[in-house]
Design a protein around this motif. Structure first.
Motif, PDB file in Angstrom:
ATOM      1  N   VAL A 152      40.082  91.793  94.364  1.00  0.00           N
ATOM      2  CA  VAL A 152      38.959  92.707  94.165  1.00  0.00           C
ATOM      3  C   VAL A 152      38.607  93.476  95.432  1.00  0.00           C
ATOM      4  O   VAL A 152      38.044  94.551  95.368  1.00  0.00           O
ATOM      5  N   GLN A 195      34.868 101.736 101.067  1.00  0.00           N
ATOM      6  CA  GLN A 195      33.564 101.205 100.694  1.00  0.00           C
ATOM      7  C   GLN A 195      33.640 100.456  99.363  1.00  0.00           C
ATOM      8  O   GLN A 195      33.086  99.383  99.216  1.00  0.00           O
ATOM      9  N   VAL A 196      34.376 101.037  98.395  1.00  0.00           N
ATOM     10  CA  VAL A 196      34.486 100.400  97.081  1.00  0.00           C
ATOM     11  C   VAL A 196      35.219  99.070  97.191  1.00  0.00           C
ATOM     12  O   VAL A 196      34.815  98.068  96.599  1.00  0.00           O
ATOM     13  N   VAL A 218      39.693  93.373  87.483  1.00  0.00           N
ATOM     14  CA  VAL A 218      38.766  92.604  86.655  1.00  0.00           C
ATOM     15  C   VAL A 218      39.378  92.280  85.306  1.00  0.00           C
ATOM     16  O   VAL A 218      39.445  91.126  84.903  1.00  0.00           O
ATOM     17  N   PHE A 245      35.628 107.784  94.735  1.00  0.00           N
ATOM     18  CA  PHE A 245      35.093 106.422  94.637  1.00  0.00           C
ATOM     19  C   PHE A 245      34.999 105.956  93.185  1.00  0.00           C
ATOM     20  O   PHE A 245      35.141 104.790  92.889  1.00  0.00           O
ATOM     21  N   TRP A 246      34.794 106.902  92.265  1.00  0.00           N
ATOM     22  CA  TRP A 246      34.748 106.493  90.864  1.00  0.00           C
ATOM     23  C   TRP A 246      36.148 106.106  90.379  1.00  0.00           C
ATOM     24  O   TRP A 246      36.321 105.125  89.672  1.00  0.00           O
ATOM     25  N   LEU A 292      38.276  98.086  88.138  1.00  0.00           N
ATOM     26  CA  LEU A 292      37.887  97.515  86.852  1.00  0.00           C
ATOM     27  C   LEU A 292      39.122  97.116  86.045  1.00  0.00           C
ATOM     28  O   LEU A 292      39.193  96.019  85.491  1.00  0.00           O
ATOM     29  N   VAL A 301      36.949 106.894 103.533  1.00  0.00           N
ATOM     30  CA  VAL A 301      35.598 106.375 103.744  1.00  0.00           C
ATOM     31  C   VAL A 301      35.053 105.822 102.434  1.00  0.00           C
ATOM     32  O   VAL A 301      34.516 104.714 102.371  1.00  0.00           O
ATOM     33  N   LEU A 302      35.226 106.604 101.358  1.00  0.00           N
ATOM     34  CA  LEU A 302      34.694 106.207 100.054  1.00  0.00           C
ATOM     35  C   LEU A 302      35.462 105.037  99.465  1.00  0.00           C
ATOM     36  O   LEU A 302      34.880 104.074  98.971  1.00  0.00           O
ATOM     37  N   LEU A 307      36.705 102.781  91.513  1.00  0.00           N
ATOM     38  CA  LEU A 307      35.961 101.815  90.699  1.00  0.00           C
ATOM     39  C   LEU A 307      36.703 101.521  89.405  1.00  0.00           C
ATOM     40  O   LEU A 307      36.796 100.366  88.976  1.00  0.00           O
ATOM     41  N   PRO A 348      35.384 112.121  91.452  1.00  0.00           N
ATOM     42  CA  PRO A 348      35.081 111.579  92.771  1.00  0.00           C
ATOM     43  C   PRO A 348      36.002 110.408  93.091  1.00  0.00           C
ATOM     44  O   PRO A 348      36.250 109.565  92.234  1.00  0.00           O
TER      45      PRO A 348
END
Lengths: 269, 346
Positions: B172, B272-273, B165, B153-154, B161, B268-269, B157, B151
């Motif tokens: 971020v 959002q993240v 991070v 969005f993952w 990370l 879109v995804l 993410l 996905p």
């Protein structure tokens, strides 16, 4: 070669069923709160770690995947039946219906998928039914196109023409000559639709339109993890997402396996 | 351009307009069917109880409660024809203005991702198709398989990370530094904020383009004219350049323009993240807050872009393909190679 594919497909199927069943059994346990063990990094007792309420992330993930798989099976089944009906209608009932179906296909494909899901989710009042209906009615176009082309070809074949001249009704032709012939493509399309359905379910839930936050769902887990990423709790996002990817890949493997097994040209491999 | 081509393009154009109208109608009546009470969603159950009768009536008028759906559709649609999409209920500004502002920041992201995924995807697809069965092909196919199952969005993410991070190379989120005056924001700041979202978006876009290009390339490499060229002693890069690239061009164009919808959905995804204030995030906010005018406006704009992309692909087809450009009657005289490639590109 055939043997290897069979084994691979069998293993994928077993793993998926196991996840679905285990997750279903762990539904309650996955939500068990234990503040004595909160925010634990992955360790032997909790291989995916725990969250800020001390819930075991492994159980939560499996429960979420189980939900996704069950939802995926339901929505993909509905969607593929819609595709079959659309394709049959387009190939049997003349040019006008064919135009209508292809217009409808273009319409559904023209709105970006996620936006369409958001719209339908709004229309159905969000929550479980929003996602289920949304995913069911938006995944048929590509399979419908494939099946339509195939059915058009069959329709032109001599034996269908003869049946028509003998006075067989279109519905009977569809049932006895066409659906049987497109069955392999149909089954492959159905299985290959699962991964799409599951990914879209996770995405739409992640955005906040899908399953409600109290349900175990990978989308919910990942959107919750967003607020904890900056503080370095990487396991909250990493493992659930990775498990989802593995799950999707298993479905893809299964679909390709079935495709090769059902394909008559590969029967002698 | 011959008469037949022009007719075909006009047909495509009219069809596009009809489809856009259908999108308008479909989207509008879908949202109207919503059982959600806009007052309850946005004012809140508790606050609603404390309001006076007049206040509730005023709010109901503001959110359009009680007006028949077709009446609202008519006024909304005539508004669009005049270039007015209504007022956003959440932002309290004209929808057009908000979309223009959000689209400007999204455009950066989507264009970069589109170009990045287009070129890299086509390149990898051609490489895999030419080197079918070799390690290059296996590497590309494996990458595409895994990415197709990931996905967006993952992936975003995980990138966040790693690169924001653990190794704080990039910010971020957001499209500009937090707490800075709009006038002080430099281009470098904007680029720095767009890198991670664009990479996430581009990485997911590559896989479908590469896989489709690969299968087309395999088709071409197995064709009679490539076999003939091989028999004449052509091989390696010059074979690919002279016979492969020219024939892969048309399908690649179609794929490129066909991928717009996917990039839009991905944005879109990804937005959002990264809390990136673009069109995608506006769509989510509008959907969650039942801001119907804004949600419809975004749907209409994005669907129009997708259809326009498809239409452009048709136009480019006519311009790029000598057989279509010359018209049907001349096409026959082009010769065996032209006809063969015609079949393989359909």
């Amino acid at each position: 070669m055939r043997r290897r594919i069979l084994i691979l497909a069998g293993v994928s199927l077993t793993l998926l069923i196991l996840t679905a069943v285990l997750g279903f059994l762990w539904m309650e346990e996955a939500e068990a709160i234990n503040f004595a063990e909160k925010n634990l990094a992955p360790c032997p007792e909790h291989i995916f770690g725990t969250d800020w309420m001390g819930r075991d992330m492994f159980k939560r993930t499996v429960a979420g995947l189980s939900m996704s798989i069950r939802l995926g099976v339901l929505t993909a089944a509905v969607s593929s039946v819609i595709a079959l009906v659309m394709a049959a209608a387009a190939s049997l009932f003349g040019t006008a219906v064919d135009r209508l179906v292809s217009g409808l296909t273009d319409l559904v494909m023209g709105i970006p998928h996620i936006l369409l899901l958001i719209l339908i989710s709004c229309a159905a009042g969000k929550g479980f039914w929003g996602v289920t209906v949304g995913i069911s009615v938006t995944h048929w176009p590509s399979l419908a196109r494939l099946l339509r082309a195939e059915m058009m070809r069959i329709r032109e074949s001599p034996y269908v023409k003869i049946s028509e001249k003998l006075g067989m009704s279109p519905l009977k032709i569809a049932r006895e000559h066409m659906i049987i012939q497109v069955f392999p493509q149909f089954v492959t399309g159905l299985v290959l639709m699962f991964p799409h359905a599951i990914l879209h379910e996770a995405s739409i839930t992640f955005l906040g339109f899908g399953l409600s936050p109290e349900k175990p769902a990978v989308g919910v887990i990942l959107s919750e993890s967003m607020s904890y990423l900056i503080t370095g709790k990487w396991w909250l996002a990493f493992f659930p997402g990775a498990a989802l990817v593995v799950c999707v890949l298993l479905f893809q493997g299964l679909g390709q396996g079935i495709n090769r097994l059902l394909d008559p040209a590969g029967a002698h491999e | 351009m011959s008469k037949g081509t022009a007719e075909k393009l006009i047909f495509h154009f009219v069809r596009m307009l009809i489809l856009i109208f259908c999108v308008c109608a479909a989207a509008f009546f879908l949202v109207c069917a919503s059982p959600l009470d806009p007052l309850q969603t946005n004012v809140g159950q508790a606050a609603l109880g404390t309001l006076s009768r007049e206040q509730i009536e005023a709010l109901e008028k503001y959110w359009g409660v009680g007006v028949p759906a077709w009446e609202r559709f008519l006024s909304w649609f005539t508004g669009i024809l005049h270039g007015d999409m209504g007022i956003s209920l959440l932002y309290r500004r004209p929808v057009m203005e908000i979309i223009a502002k959000k689209a400007a920041s999204s455009a950066w992201l989507m264009l970069t991702a589109w170009i990045f995924s287009g070129f890299l995807g086509a390149g990898l697809g051609i490489l895999a198709g030419v080197k079918r069965g070799k390690w290059q092909d296996k590497a590309v196919t494996t990458y595409c398989m895994i990415i197709a199952g990931t996905p967006a969005f993952w992936l975003a993410l995980v990138l966040l990370l790693i690169f924001a991070v653990w190794f704080p190379l990039f910010p971020v989120g957001f499209s500009v530094p937090v707490g800075m005056e709009a006038a002080d924001v430099t281009l470098a700041d904007r680029i720095k904020h767009a890198v991670l979202p664009a990479v996430a978006l581009g990485m997911t876009g590559i896989s479908s383009i590469a896989m489709h290009t690969r299968s087309k390339m395999i088709e071409i490499m197995e064709s009679d004219y490539v076999l003939y060229a091989r028999a004449q002693g052509e091989k390696g890069w010059s074979l690919v350049r002279r016979h492969g690239l020219r024939n892969i061009l048309l399908p690649v164009i179609t794929l490129q323009f066909g991928s717009i919808s996917e990039i839009f959905g991905g944005s879109v995804l990804v937005e959002q993240v990264f809390s990136y204030p673009g069109l995608g995030q506006a769509a989510v906010t509008a959907g969650l807050g039942s801001d119907i005018p804004l949600l419809l406006g975004i749907t209409l704009i994005s669907a129009s872009i997708v259809f326009l992309g498809n239409f452009l692909a048709d136009v480019l087809y006519c311009v790029a393909d000598p057989r279509i450009r010359a018209g049907k009657t001349h096409g026959i005289s082009i010769g065996a190679e032209g006809k063969d490639s015609g079949r393989s590109t359909r």
